[in-house]
Design an enzyme around this catalytic site. Structure first.
Site, PDB file in Angstrom:
ATOM      1  N   ASN A  62     110.937  84.209  56.526  1.00  0.00           N
ATOM      2  CA  ASN A  62     110.159  84.174  55.281  1.00  0.00           C
ATOM      3  C   ASN A  62     110.492  85.410  54.452  1.00  0.00           C
ATOM      4  O   ASN A  62     111.338  86.217  54.830  1.00  0.00           O
ATOM      5  CB  ASN A  62     108.659  84.086  55.592  1.00  0.00           C
ATOM      6  CG  ASN A  62     108.208  85.254  56.431  1.00  0.00           C
ATOM      7  OD1 ASN A  62     108.267  86.403  56.002  1.00  0.00           O
ATOM      8  ND2 ASN A  62     107.790  84.974  57.662  1.00  0.00           N
ATOM      9  N   PRO A 114     103.408  81.755  69.753  1.00  0.00           N
ATOM     10  CA  PRO A 114     102.118  82.361  70.154  1.00  0.00           C
ATOM     11  C   PRO A 114     101.504  83.061  68.951  1.00  0.00           C
ATOM     12  O   PRO A 114     102.222  83.563  68.087  1.00  0.00           O
ATOM     13  CB  PRO A 114     102.524  83.388  71.219  1.00  0.00           C
ATOM     14  CG  PRO A 114     103.979  83.650  70.978  1.00  0.00           C
ATOM     15  CD  PRO A 114     104.560  82.400  70.389  1.00  0.00           C
TER      16      PRO A 114
HETATM   17  O1  PMT Z   1     105.990  92.466  53.843  1.00  0.00           O
HETATM   18  P1  PMT Z   1     105.667  92.451  52.369  1.00  0.00           P
HETATM   19  O2  PMT Z   1     106.805  91.923  51.547  1.00  0.00           O
HETATM   20  O3  PMT Z   1     105.186  93.789  51.907  1.00  0.00           O
HETATM   21  O4  PMT Z   1     104.480  91.419  52.140  1.00  0.00           O
HETATM   22  C1  PMT Z   1     103.219  91.692  52.653  1.00  0.00           C
HETATM   23  C2  PMT Z   1     102.564  90.435  53.248  1.00  0.00           C
HETATM   24  C3  PMT Z   1     102.298  89.448  52.137  1.00  0.00           C
HETATM   25  C4  PMT Z   1     103.490  89.794  54.301  1.00  0.00           C
HETATM   26  C5  PMT Z   1     101.252  90.918  53.943  1.00  0.00           C
HETATM   27  O5  PMT Z   1     100.424  91.528  52.988  1.00  0.00           O
HETATM   28  C6  PMT Z   1     100.502  89.747  54.575  1.00  0.00           C
HETATM   29  O6  PMT Z   1      99.735  89.051  53.941  1.00  0.00           O
HETATM   30  N1  PMT Z   1     100.758  89.529  55.898  1.00  0.00           N
HETATM   31  C7  PMT Z   1     100.269  88.380  56.647  1.00  0.00           C
HETATM   32  C8  PMT Z   1     101.219  87.250  56.452  1.00  0.00           C
HETATM   33  C9  PMT Z   1     100.859  86.008  57.229  1.00  0.00           C
HETATM   34  O7  PMT Z   1     101.720  85.488  57.892  1.00  0.00           O
HETATM   35  O8  PMT Z   1      99.623  85.628  57.140  1.00  0.00           O
HETATM   36  P2  PMT Z   1      98.986  84.323  57.909  1.00  0.00           P
HETATM   37  O9  PMT Z   1      97.819  83.985  57.107  1.00  0.00           O
HETATM   38  O10 PMT Z   1     100.015  83.310  58.156  1.00  0.00           O
HETATM   39  O11 PMT Z   1      98.559  84.923  59.308  1.00  0.00           O
HETATM   40  C10 PMT Z   1      97.252  85.425  59.558  1.00  0.00           C
HETATM   41  C11 PMT Z   1      97.300  86.612  60.483  1.00  0.00           C
HETATM   42  O12 PMT Z   1      97.747  86.201  61.767  1.00  0.00           O
HETATM   43  C12 PMT Z   1      98.234  87.707  60.053  1.00  0.00           C
HETATM   44  O13 PMT Z   1      97.628  88.920  60.375  1.00  0.00           O
HETATM   45  C13 PMT Z   1      99.474  87.482  60.877  1.00  0.00           C
HETATM   46  O14 PMT Z   1     100.182  88.699  61.138  1.00  0.00           O
HETATM   47  C14 PMT Z   1      98.871  86.934  62.142  1.00  0.00           C
HETATM   48  N2  PMT Z   1      99.732  86.005  62.890  1.00  0.00           N
HETATM   49  C15 PMT Z   1     100.150  84.853  62.343  1.00  0.00           C
HETATM   50  C16 PMT Z   1     100.918  83.983  63.093  1.00  0.00           C
HETATM   51  C17 PMT Z   1     101.256  84.325  64.405  1.00  0.00           C
HETATM   52  N3  PMT Z   1     101.982  83.517  65.156  1.00  0.00           N
HETATM   53  N4  PMT Z   1     100.834  85.475  64.931  1.00  0.00           N
HETATM   54  C18 PMT Z   1     100.068  86.322  64.191  1.00  0.00           C
HETATM   55  O15 PMT Z   1      99.691  87.387  64.676  1.00  0.00           O
END
Ligand code: PMT
Length: 401
Positions: free
Chosen positions: A210, A305
């Site tokens: 991504n 995971p």
């Molecule tokens: O890296 P940059 O270009 O500076 O951009 C920053 C960002 C937009 C990536 C950052 O601010 C952000 O929002 N990060 C979370 C991105 C994400 O994948 O969000 P999510 O809503 O899909 O996941 C929710 C949470 O679960 C997140 O804390 C993620 O790290 C975590 N997660 C998700 C999937 C997974 N398999 N394991 C996880 O731990």
């Protein structure tokens, strides 16, 4: 002494019998978690060996201004920029006089001209030399220039005299040094931060990933370190340099990120998941490059995971902060993640807006806990990270008490 954790102290040692106490001062700085580099003047080297100071500081001792070998390692300007604080102990009458007129004819005086870090002096000399009007005028001039003067103490002197001129004891000097730094909001705390994207291999040359650049996670790592924390940054593949004084662990896939994250939990107070982890990975990774054949192809995916959920359910659970990258129903979806993933806090990030979110220099977020929401307006990721770290520290403290 927690304030000294992660701080960089340049310890200048000039010629004087009190130099033997500087070995103990160096040890105390190290014990308090500071990084120490020693600059030893020729006079100082008459009283204490570089080898002793190298062993205690864990770094080579700097002695000469014009030493090509030393300059190739860490040049004097680099050294001046490196320091958070310069402590000269003992500071001889000669060094005080040379600093007062701004001389730069040896390594230590040059560093004092070149550094922007605060400079502190622990004078040590014979009582008559200390009382001399010229020394007093020099000390007054240095104080006027903003240098800190620690001591001297009063008492019996090595030369047999008694009076002012004794260098303060190492523990007093270490306490003065600690007082130079405001206690960081996360002083003494250990924090793990995930950052960047993950790459999920399809075959030896292709992957699913991504647009995460790692900027948000890296800014958080810097802000946490500034706040006094010991930081481990578990980073997916990004093109950013490792922040100074942060332990960066480079990973590629979600599974690697999970393993690296779990390995930090024995020593982790706060876990922040800023990484954009791929939710799915190819069920199989082709051993050879997949050949172009049909008009369509399908790749079967399996769920990765969930790293933050695994950490939040772990027996050694740290305080857990997740991010929620959403393109619609920001607060509702973020709050859902707070509950489903059993987080303490979630940072809601609207990634549908241009100029913020993925791969931008700015961001705007809403910090959500069970009780409410705090909106942080658009700002650089550096600025926003500082605000977030302050809020995370406050929530962490509240739940700990
Ligand atoms: O890296 P940059 O270009 O500076 O951009 C920053 C960002 C937009 C990536 C950052 O601010 C952000 O929002 N990060 C979370 C991105 C994400 O994948 O969000 P999510 O809503 O899909 O996941 C929710 C949470 O679960 C997140 O804390 C993620 O790290 C975590 N997660 C998700 C999937 C997974 N398999 N394991 C996880 O731990």
């Amino acid at each position: 002494m927690e304030q000294l954790s992660n701080k960089r102290i340049l310890l200048g040692i000039t010629g004087g019998i009190a130099a033997y106490k500087s070995a103990e001062l160096c040890r105390q700085f190290k014990t308090a978690g500071a990084e120490v580099r020693v600059v030893l003047t020729p006079g100082g080297a008459e009283f204490i060996t570089p080898l002793t100071l190298q062993a205690l500081s864990g770094n080579p001792v700097h002695q000469q201004l014009l030493d090509p070998a030393a300059e190739a390692g860490m040049g004097h300007i680099e050294l001046a920029k490196w320091a958070d604080l310069v402590v000269i102990a003992p500071a001889s009458a000669d060094m005080i006089a040379r600093l007062a007129v701004g001389m730069g004819n040896d390594l230590l005086s040059t560093l004092c001209l070149a550094t922007e870090a605060p400079i502190a002096l622990a004078p040590a000399m014979n009582q008559a030399m200390w009382r001399d009007a010229r020394t007093q005028a020099n000390v007054a001039r240095l104080a006027e220039l903003g240098m800190k003067i620690w001591g001297p103490g009063v008492g019996d002197q090595a030369c047999g005299d008694s009076g002012p001129g004794r260098m303060l004891e190492p523990e007093q000097l270490a306490a003065e040094a600690a007082a130079c730094f405001a206690p960081g909001l996360l002083a003494g705390k250990r924090i793990t931060i995930t950052a960047g994207p993950t790459r999920e291999a399809i075959d030896p040359v292709r992957y699913i990933s991504n647009h995460s650049s790692g900027k948000m996670g890296y800014a958080l790592a810097e802000a946490a370190r500034e706040a006094g924390a010991e930081v481990t940054l578990v980073s997916g593949p990004v093109s950013l340099p490792a922040p100074a004084r942060v332990n960066r662990i480079a990973v590629n896939s979600a599974e690697e990120m999970l393993a690296a994250s779990l390995a930090t939990l024995d020593e982790c107070d706060i876990f922040v998941a800023a990484a954009a982890v791929a939710d799915y990975r190819p069920a199989e990774v082709a051993e050879q490059k997949i050949k172009k054949r049909d008009e369509q192809m399908q790749i079967a995916l399996v769920k990765n995971p969930d790293i933050i959920s695994t950490v939040a359910g772990h027996a050694r659970r740290p305080f857990c902060v997740g991010f929620a990258a959403e393109t619609e129903k920001l607060i509702e979806h973020a709050r859902g993640k707070l509950e489903r993933k059993q987080l303490d806090l979630v940072v809601a990030n609207d990634v549908s807006q241009p100029g913020i979110g993925f791969n931008s220099d700015d961001n705007a977020v809403t910090l959500i806990d069970k009780a409410g929401e705090t909106r942080l307006a658009q700002a650089s990721k550096t600025q926003l990270a500082r605000e977030l770290v302050a809020l995370i520290a406050r929530h962490y403290e509240n739940q700990a008490t």
